[in-house]
Design a protein around this motif. Structure first.
Motif, PDB file in Angstrom:
ATOM      1  N   ASP A   1      93.421  19.400  15.657  1.00 51.60           N
ATOM      2  CA  ASP A   1      92.143  18.276  16.549  1.00 51.60           C
ATOM      3  C   ASP A   1      91.258  17.852  15.817  1.00 51.60           C
ATOM      4  OD1 ASP A   1      92.553  15.485  17.397  1.00 51.60           O
ATOM      5  OD2 ASP A   1      93.489  16.505  19.229  1.00 51.60           O
ATOM      6  N   ARG A   2      90.638  17.118  15.377  1.00 51.39           N
ATOM      7  CA  ARG A   2      89.326  17.777  15.191  1.00 51.39           C
ATOM      8  C   ARG A   2      88.283  16.586  16.475  1.00 51.39           C
ATOM      9  NH1 ARG A   2      87.155  18.531   9.074  1.00 51.39           N
ATOM     10  NH2 ARG A   2      89.620  19.757   8.748  1.00 51.39           N
ATOM     11  N   GLN A   3      89.198  15.990  17.103  1.00 51.32           N
ATOM     12  CA  GLN A   3      88.740  15.572  17.893  1.00 51.32           C
ATOM     13  C   GLN A   3      88.774  15.659  19.648  1.00 51.32           C
ATOM     14  OE1 GLN A   3      87.949  11.955  18.083  1.00 51.32           O
ATOM     15  NE2 GLN A   3      88.143  11.634  16.025  1.00 51.32           N
ATOM     16  N   ALA A   4      89.501  16.807  19.276  1.00 57.54           N
ATOM     17  CA  ALA A   4      89.726  17.501  20.918  1.00 57.54           C
ATOM     18  C   ALA A   4      87.977  18.570  21.313  1.00 57.54           C
ATOM     19  CB  ALA A   4      90.547  18.988  20.667  1.00 57.54           C
ATOM     20  N   PRO A   5      87.863  18.152  22.641  1.00 55.07           N
ATOM     21  CA  PRO A   5      86.565  18.829  22.909  1.00 55.07           C
ATOM     22  C   PRO A   5      86.908  20.737  23.148  1.00 55.07           C
ATOM     23  CG  PRO A   5      88.267  18.006  24.909  1.00 55.07           C
ATOM     24  CD  PRO A   5      88.477  17.502  23.432  1.00 55.07           C
ATOM     25  N   LEU A   6      85.102  20.535  22.467  1.00 58.01           N
ATOM     26  CA  LEU A   6      85.121  22.092  22.069  1.00 58.01           C
ATOM     27  C   LEU A   6      84.899  23.012  23.132  1.00 58.01           C
ATOM     28  CD1 LEU A   6      83.535  22.428  18.640  1.00 58.01           C
ATOM     29  CD2 LEU A   6      86.349  22.900  19.507  1.00 58.01           C
ATOM     30  N   PRO A   7      85.450  24.017  23.981  1.00 58.35           N
ATOM     31  CA  PRO A   7      84.656  25.116  24.832  1.00 58.35           C
ATOM     32  C   PRO A   7      83.615  25.063  24.738  1.00 58.35           C
ATOM     33  CG  PRO A   7      86.694  25.644  23.840  1.00 58.35           C
ATOM     34  CD  PRO A   7      86.110  24.829  23.889  1.00 58.35           C
ATOM     35  N   ALA A   8      82.499  24.990  26.430  1.00 60.02           N
ATOM     36  CA  ALA A   8      81.298  25.786  25.187  1.00 60.02           C
ATOM     37  C   ALA A   8      81.237  27.521  25.142  1.00 60.02           C
ATOM     38  CB  ALA A   8      80.570  25.700  27.001  1.00 60.02           C
ATOM     39  N   GLY A   9      80.023  27.544  24.667  1.00 61.34           N
ATOM     40  CA  GLY A   9      80.315  29.038  24.197  1.00 61.34           C
ATOM     41  C   GLY A   9      81.785  29.357  23.318  1.00 61.34           C
ATOM     42  N   ALA A  10      82.119  28.471  22.865  1.00 60.20           N
ATOM     43  CA  ALA A  10      83.310  28.852  21.883  1.00 60.20           C
ATOM     44  C   ALA A  10      82.730  29.763  20.303  1.00 60.20           C
ATOM     45  CB  ALA A  10      84.250  28.113  21.214  1.00 60.20           C
ATOM     46  N   THR A  11      83.949  30.402  19.917  1.00 56.21           N
ATOM     47  CA  THR A  11      83.087  30.460  18.167  1.00 56.21           C
ATOM     48  C   THR A  11      84.160  30.001  18.180  1.00 56.21           C
ATOM     49  OG1 THR A  11      82.631  32.706  19.486  1.00 56.21           O
ATOM     50  CG2 THR A  11      83.502  33.009  17.240  1.00 56.21           C
ATOM     51  N   VAL A  12      83.876  29.165  16.303  1.00 58.72           N
ATOM     52  CA  VAL A  12      84.361  28.414  15.622  1.00 58.72           C
ATOM     53  C   VAL A  12      84.245  28.995  14.477  1.00 58.72           C
ATOM     54  CG1 VAL A  12      85.079  26.108  14.330  1.00 58.72           C
ATOM     55  CG2 VAL A  12      84.080  26.767  17.229  1.00 58.72           C
ATOM     56  N   ASP A  13      85.330  29.507  13.901  1.00 60.16           N
ATOM     57  CA  ASP A  13      85.876  30.296  12.514  1.00 60.16           C
ATOM     58  C   ASP A  13      86.062  29.107  11.273  1.00 60.16           C
ATOM     59  OD1 ASP A  13      85.219  32.472  13.787  1.00 60.16           O
ATOM     60  OD2 ASP A  13      86.856  33.067  14.287  1.00 60.16           O
ATOM     61  N   VAL A  14      84.766  28.857  10.438  1.00 63.17           N
ATOM     62  CA  VAL A  14      85.476  27.603   8.827  1.00 63.17           C
ATOM     63  C   VAL A  14      86.159  28.766   8.017  1.00 63.17           C
ATOM     64  CG1 VAL A  14      84.545  26.611   7.380  1.00 63.17           C
ATOM     65  CG2 VAL A  14      83.019  26.157   9.929  1.00 63.17           C
ATOM     66  N   LEU A  15      87.352  28.452   7.850  1.00 55.94           N
ATOM     67  CA  LEU A  15      87.803  29.100   6.578  1.00 55.94           C
ATOM     68  C   LEU A  15      88.730  28.214   5.533  1.00 55.94           C
ATOM     69  CD1 LEU A  15      90.385  30.713   9.421  1.00 55.94           C
ATOM     70  CD2 LEU A  15      88.285  31.713   8.240  1.00 55.94           C
ATOM     71  N   PRO A  16      87.561  28.880   4.113  1.00 55.90           N
ATOM     72  CA  PRO A  16      88.400  27.374   3.523  1.00 55.90           C
ATOM     73  C   PRO A  16      89.422  28.297   3.202  1.00 55.90           C
ATOM     74  CG  PRO A  16      86.291  28.855   2.455  1.00 55.90           C
ATOM     75  CD  PRO A  16      86.868  29.434   3.843  1.00 55.90           C
ATOM     76  N   PRO A  17      89.985  27.598   1.757  1.00 57.21           N
ATOM     77  CA  PRO A  17      91.156  27.557   1.512  1.00 57.21           C
ATOM     78  C   PRO A  17      91.259  28.644   0.872  1.00 57.21           C
ATOM     79  CG  PRO A  17      90.465  25.530   1.186  1.00 57.21           C
ATOM     80  CD  PRO A  17      89.618  26.174   1.626  1.00 57.21           C
ATOM     81  N   PHE A  18      91.828  29.849   0.579  1.00 54.33           N
ATOM     82  CA  PHE A  18      91.533  31.043   0.285  1.00 54.33           C
ATOM     83  C   PHE A  18      92.764  31.203  -1.431  1.00 54.33           C
ATOM     84  CE2 PHE A  18      90.575  32.194   4.373  1.00 54.33           C
ATOM     85  CZ  PHE A  18      89.105  32.835   3.788  1.00 54.33           C
ATOM     86  N   ALA A  19      92.639  31.406  -2.406  1.00 53.50           N
ATOM     87  CA  ALA A  19      93.898  31.637  -3.038  1.00 53.50           C
ATOM     88  C   ALA A  19      94.198  32.614  -2.949  1.00 53.50           C
ATOM     89  CB  ALA A  19      92.308  31.821  -4.360  1.00 53.50           C
ATOM     90  N   GLY A  20      95.367  33.235  -4.006  1.00 49.57           N
ATOM     91  CA  GLY A  20      96.203  34.070  -3.815  1.00 49.57           C
ATOM     92  C   GLY A  20      97.992  34.304  -3.623  1.00 49.57           C
ATOM     93  N   GLY A  21      98.134  35.382  -3.063  1.00 48.37           N
ATOM     94  CA  GLY A  21      98.898  34.627  -2.162  1.00 48.37           C
ATOM     95  C   GLY A  21     100.020  35.805  -1.962  1.00 48.37           C
TER      96      GLY A  21
END
Length: 80
Positions: free
Chosen positions: A60-80
């Motif tokens: 949910d990209r609209q959900a509020p983020l908690p102060a001090g949170a860590t957000v990891d950005v994970l692009p699509p990965f190749a492989g299986g």
């Protein structure tokens, strides 16, 4: 402030920076701030990326983020 950590192609698109501090209230706001800061290449990665907020998947990209949170950005990965 949030800690944003980039992985794989997201790190490359962010200019090689592994993490940075950003102020944003939601993932939608965060993606706009990151696009403004790093440009269209990262914007394209963010559109397809998954996000972990304090280790939990967040769809949910609209959900509020908690102060001090860590957000990891994970692009699509190749492989299986």
């Amino acid at each position: 402030m949030l800690t944003v950590r980039y992985f794989a192609g997201a790190r490359a698109a962010a200019g090689g920076v592994p993490s940075e501090q950003i102020s944003a209230g939601s993932l939608e706001e965060l993606t706009q701030v990151l696009t403004d800061r790093h440009g269209e290449r990262l914007s394209l990665v963010l559109k397809a990326a998954s996000f972990l907020v304090d280790g939990l998947t967040c769809h949910d990209r609209q959900a509020p983020l908690p102060a001090g949170a860590t957000v990891d950005v994970l692009p699509p990965f190749a492989g299986g």
